[in-house]
Design a protein around this motif. Structure first.
Motif, mmCIF file in Angstrom:
data_model
loop_
_atom_site.group_PDB
_atom_site.id
_atom_site.type_symbol
_atom_site.label_atom_id
_atom_site.label_comp_id
_atom_site.label_asym_id
_atom_site.label_seq_id
_atom_site.Cartn_x
_atom_site.Cartn_y
_atom_site.Cartn_z
ATOM 1 N N TYR B 96 41.134 43.409 54.801
ATOM 2 C CA TYR B 96 41.767 42.791 53.631
ATOM 3 C C TYR B 96 43.263 43.063 53.714
ATOM 4 O O TYR B 96 43.749 44.100 53.275
ATOM 5 N N LEU B 99 45.330 44.006 50.587
ATOM 6 C CA LEU B 99 44.903 45.135 49.755
ATOM 7 C C LEU B 99 45.293 46.442 50.442
ATOM 8 O O LEU B 99 45.596 46.477 51.636
ATOM 9 N N LEU B 107 35.904 49.160 49.298
ATOM 10 C CA LEU B 107 34.997 48.017 49.361
ATOM 11 C C LEU B 107 33.898 48.255 50.382
ATOM 12 O O LEU B 107 32.753 47.853 50.183
ATOM 13 N N ARG B 112 34.547 53.686 44.448
ATOM 14 C CA ARG B 112 35.972 53.999 44.529
ATOM 15 C C ARG B 112 36.207 55.511 44.530
ATOM 16 O O ARG B 112 37.170 56.014 43.952
ATOM 17 N N GLY C 185 36.216 43.719 41.699
ATOM 18 C CA GLY C 185 36.744 44.075 43.016
ATOM 19 C C GLY C 185 36.130 43.226 44.113
ATOM 20 O O GLY C 185 36.815 42.814 45.059
ATOM 21 N N VAL C 186 34.838 42.937 43.969
ATOM 22 C CA VAL C 186 34.162 42.125 44.977
ATOM 23 C C VAL C 186 34.674 40.679 44.926
ATOM 24 O O VAL C 186 34.850 40.038 45.957
ATOM 25 N N VAL C 188 37.691 39.737 44.142
ATOM 26 C CA VAL C 188 38.976 39.759 44.847
ATOM 27 C C VAL C 188 38.735 39.855 46.360
ATOM 28 O O VAL C 188 39.409 39.180 47.144
ATOM 29 N N ALA C 189 37.762 40.660 46.740
ATOM 30 C CA ALA C 189 37.450 40.803 48.169
ATOM 31 C C ALA C 189 37.026 39.462 48.762
ATOM 32 O O ALA C 189 37.424 39.111 49.877
#
Lengths: 306, 236, 314
Positions: B96, B99, B107, B112, C185-186, C188-189
């Motif tokens: 990513y 990010l 991810l 997290r 978050g997923v 965005v991933a």
């Protein structure tokens, strides 16, 4: 009128629509095929063609035929120049990114359309056809065993002229693409951008040319149709939608598929509109297009890539 | 091989992939014992990436079966195979880019947890860069990040598709150290062109040629195999 | 302050500020802001799909209209009271979104854009086709006496403002929360790298499906609320223009930021409001804005602020 003559009338109306649609859609298809971008503003170049035709016709004003011939030259040129400017100023700068191009051409759509509203106004204005003879058509009466002229079955010389011109233009386009160096360069760029560049093809200029050419085709189609319909600043919506439908059904970027689909859709749109309401015909058409894209993205006539 | 097969983490039976008339992978039977570092080698176009693609579910098999932990996973979609304990790093770096390194690893872990992410990054020596944007890293570091993401998934099987491609000599040594540190913790299937890396790391080697298994065995045996030399090693 | 605290402060500050404005704004702007908050809710819904998940829909008007007509038709012909009608509208939009998701998500990129555009066009034409009930382009007016929830008259300017404020606040906080948890978050991933996300073991389709449905449901809630608060249901709200608007607002405000949709809707509303006083060609503003944003500021206002000054901006 009986069913038979009625169907013939519908087919004739459909053929006029199909002829104009084929020209418009081929322009859209060419741009998609070579540049791999979807030009949402395509319908506005069509509108420009009609509006310019009106301006030219009213300015020249001696004989309708003179204005018409002038419009056939001026309108595509104006549309092409605006399109090339849009390509240089906007599309090139977003690197022809497919999604950004769609958003940008939506913007261009509104700019052109609203500029027309300011410069041309909200009225729908007719343009006089260069010639317009009524032609009554005969029908064979099986019961009586003779030809006769049913009331209301007829067309005009101008409508037949539109069909003929569209066929000539499409053949010319086909010859241009297959028989000339310009066409070769366009096809090479379509096949492989990097390779075309490596072989010294000025891809930038080809793109500008293609975008301008696509717009010119739409404008030409509009010059042909404006004596039958009227010039209006919102008239770009329908041809855009129909061109989309045609290009998608025919297989994205395939010119031959586009022409076949244009004839099919144009004819059936004309015929369906006679029997059903135009709204229902459009509902069916948009639905079909969406489902074709979902289930057969290569188009109904395309072959599936490995 | 029979005794080993019963302990296999991964097995394929008659795995085949055809593209039109071309058979990219042809009837491959393959067994990977738990804990092994297994290298898959072969000339370009031998079907290595297609093979691991079918193992991980990215590519649909034309024929044959894939068994993972003794369970038939042939019909499972990719994400379920990954959930079952596979991890896959791409031949072309796939991270990513916009990010942070922490987000990338988070991810991969599915949570997290800052400490766990730092630990995964520490394995590849990137723990001090957790808050940098991944796309700003050098190419070599991006490859290491991708390996860290694979490790962070805590997989039972880690598939690495040409991980050393484009790495400098010094970075390759670092890579070898990372794999050696993972040895015994996870089973590794490694597609690799660099024979020095293969010889340094692999417990066993399978050679693919034109979609079929040419030979399987210990590194020394493979090195000595005449057929392999003719097909592959001799040309390099 | 941590990033999470800052973003919470920002959201509550915005909501608090809008509440205070209810009692400060002069009549004209008071009415505008009520509209803007509903439209910003629509944009928030759009942003879930476009900004966070990276799926560019050109057909969100169908969800807005599904909410509006689901509510309006139920009230007009079913005699359903306002509050249940509002929920019927949301349910209608949600179901439509689920159906569209199943079909449209088989495509990606440009095809996805065109498929959503075509579905929305089908929806628009369907509304025209059933003009006997929908009153087509003309639309129909919801009488003041039925636009009441728990005795509150939604046509009263202050009640209307506060109702719009509640809707906007719920949508803002809910989506901010959604982006704070793993699910967001997923999304965005998936936007950043779909293949990698799949290969990390995430069910990409399920997440995209959820994003379309959530996005459609929020858009539907905005549509239903718009019809209810302003007492009018019309086909214009199902037209292409209303699919382009949320794209424009989100692009202008900042795609993939929580406050971007509001900023974009606010600016564009006043730009168009101001220019429509000068010319009937007010959509020119929208066209110019789309082109300029694509060329020079893809990140939008909030996106630029985030990049230059406030990286914590959610």
């Amino acid at each position: 009128m009986d069913f038979g003559p009625y169907l013939l009338l519908a087919s004739l109306e459909g053929a006029v629509g199909a002829a104009v649609l084929a020209l418009t859609a081929v322009g859209l298809s060419l741009v998609f095929g070579v540049m791999r971008v979807v030009n949402v503003a395509h319908g506005e170049f069509y509108m420009i063609g009609a509006v310019v035709a009106w301006f030219v016709a009213t300015t020249v004003g001696t004989h309708p035929a003179l204005g018409f011939v002038a419009a056939l030259i001026v309108a595509p040129l104006v549309a092409a120049i605006i399109a090339i400017a849009a390509d240089r100023l906007v599309l090139k700068r977003v690197n022809y990114d497919p999604e950004a191009t769609i958003v940008a051409t939506i913007g261009i759509l509104y700019i052109i359309q609203q500029a027309a509203l300011m410069g041309y106004g909200p009225e729908a204005r007719p343009v006089e056809p260069p010639f317009n003879h009524r032609i009554a058509l005969p029908w064979y009466d099986f019961a009586a065993g003779e030809w006769f002229y049913p009331w209301g079955l007829g067309t005009t010389s101008y409508k037949l002229f539109v069909i003929a011109v569209a066929i000539v233009l499409l053949l010319g386009f086909w010859a241009l693409m297959t028989r000339t160096k310009v066409g070769l360069v366009m096809r090479a760029t379509q096949l492989d951008w990097d390779m075309a560049q490596a072989f010294g093809i000025p891809v930038d200029r080809v793109y500008a040319l293609v975008f301008g050419f696509g717009a010119a085709l739409a404008a030409l189609a509009a010059v042909l149709i404006v004596p039958i319909q009227q010039a209006h600043y919102l008239m770009g919506g329908d041809p855009l939608l129909l061109s989309f439908i045609v290009v998608i059904i025919g297989g994205l970027g395939s010119v031959r598929g586009t022409v076949v689909a244009a004839i099919l859709i144009g004819m059936s749109d004309g015929i369906i509109s006679v029997f059903f309401t135009p709204t229902l015909a459009k509902i069916i058409a948009t639905m079909v297009v969406a489902l074709v894209l979902v289930f057969r993205p290569q188009g109904l006539f395309g072959t599936k890539a490995a | 091989m029979g005794a080993v097969a019963s302990l296999s983490l991964l097995q394929t039976h008659g795995l085949t992939r055809r593209y039109g008339g071309l058979t990219a992978v042809d009837n491959v039977d393959f067994a990977l014992p738990e804990g092994q570092v297994h290298a898959l080698i072969g000339p370009n176009g031998a079907g290595k990436s297609t093979f691991v693609g079918m193992v991980s579910g990215r590519i649909e098999a034309s024929e044959g079966r894939v068994e993972f932990e003794g369970r038939d996973v042939t019909g499972l979609p990719t994400h379920k195979r990954i959930r079952a304990g596979m991890a896959y790093t791409f031949q072309i770096t796939s991270i990513y880019a916009r990010l942070s390194l922490f987000d990338n690893v988070a991810l991969a872990m599915g949570n997290r947890n800052r400490d766990a992410a730092t630990e995964a990054l520490a394995r590849v020596g990137l723990d001090d860069r957790a808050d940098q944007i991944a796309g700003d890293l050098s190419y070599g570091h991006q490859r290491l990040l991708e390996i860290a993401m694979g490790v962070a998934q805590a997989p039972r099987l880690l598939i690495l598709d040409e991980p050393t491609q484009g790495l400098a000599e010094s970075e390759i040594e670092g890579f070898n150290a990372i794999i050696n540190a993972l040895r015994g913790q996870t089973t590794i299937l490694l597609i690799e062109h660099n024979m020095n890396v293969v010889m340094a790391l692999a417990d066993a080697i399978t050679v693919l040629d034109q979609g079929a298994v040419l030979a399987t065995g210990a590194p020394e045996a493979i090195r000595a195999d005449a057929a392999v030399q003719a097909a592959y090693l001799g040309s390099g | 302050m941590s990033a999470a605290q800052k973003s919470l402060a920002l959201h509550l500050g915005l909501i608090g500020g809008l509440f205070a404005l209810a009692f400060i704004l002069p009549t004209y702007h008071h009415g505008n802001f009520a509209r803007i908050m509903v439209l910003a809710t629509y944009a928030i819904g759009y942003n879930v799909l476009f900004g966070y998940t990276g799926l560019l829909s050109l057909g969100h008007a169908m969800f807005f209209a599904a909410g509006m007509y689901g509510m309006g038709l139920a009230m007009q012909y079913g005699g359903v009271p306002a509050l249940p009608a509002l929920f019927l509208g949301i349910i209608a939009a949600t179901i439509l979104a689920a159906v569209v998701a199943v079909l449209a998500l088989r495509t990606i990129g440009v095809a996805f854009m065109i498929v959503t555009l075509m579905f929305a066009q089908t929806g628009f034409l369907t509304i025209l086709y059933f003009g006997e009930w929908t009153r087509g382009d003309e639309g129909f007016v919801l009488q003041q006496k039925v636009r009441q929830i728990a005795g509150l008259d939604l046509s009263d300017p202050m009640t209307r403002y506060l109702a719009a404020w509640v809707l906007f606040s719920v949508a803002l906080l809910a989506t901010a929360r959604m982006m704070h948890v793993a699910f967001g978050g997923v999304l965005v991933a998936i936007r950043e790298n779909e293949e990698r996300t799949r290969m990390l073991g995430y069910n990409v389709f399920a997440h995209k499906f959820a994003a379309v449905v959530i996005s459609g449901a929020i858009a539907g809630a905005a549509g239903a609320a718009y019809g209810l608060l302003f007492g009018y249901v019309g086909a214009t709200f199902a037209s292409v223009q209303y699919s382009i608007f949320p794209l424009l607002w989100v692009l202008l405000g900042g795609a993939g930021t929580t406050i971007g949709p509001f900023i974009g809707a606010l600016f564009m509303f006043y730009l168009i409001d101001y220019s429509s006083g000068l010319t009937s060609a007010y959509m020119l503003i929208a066209g110019v804005a789309l082109v300029l944003l694509t060329l020079f500021a893809r990140a939008g206002i909030a996106g630029e602020i985030k990049r230059r000054w406030a990286p914590w901006l959610p």
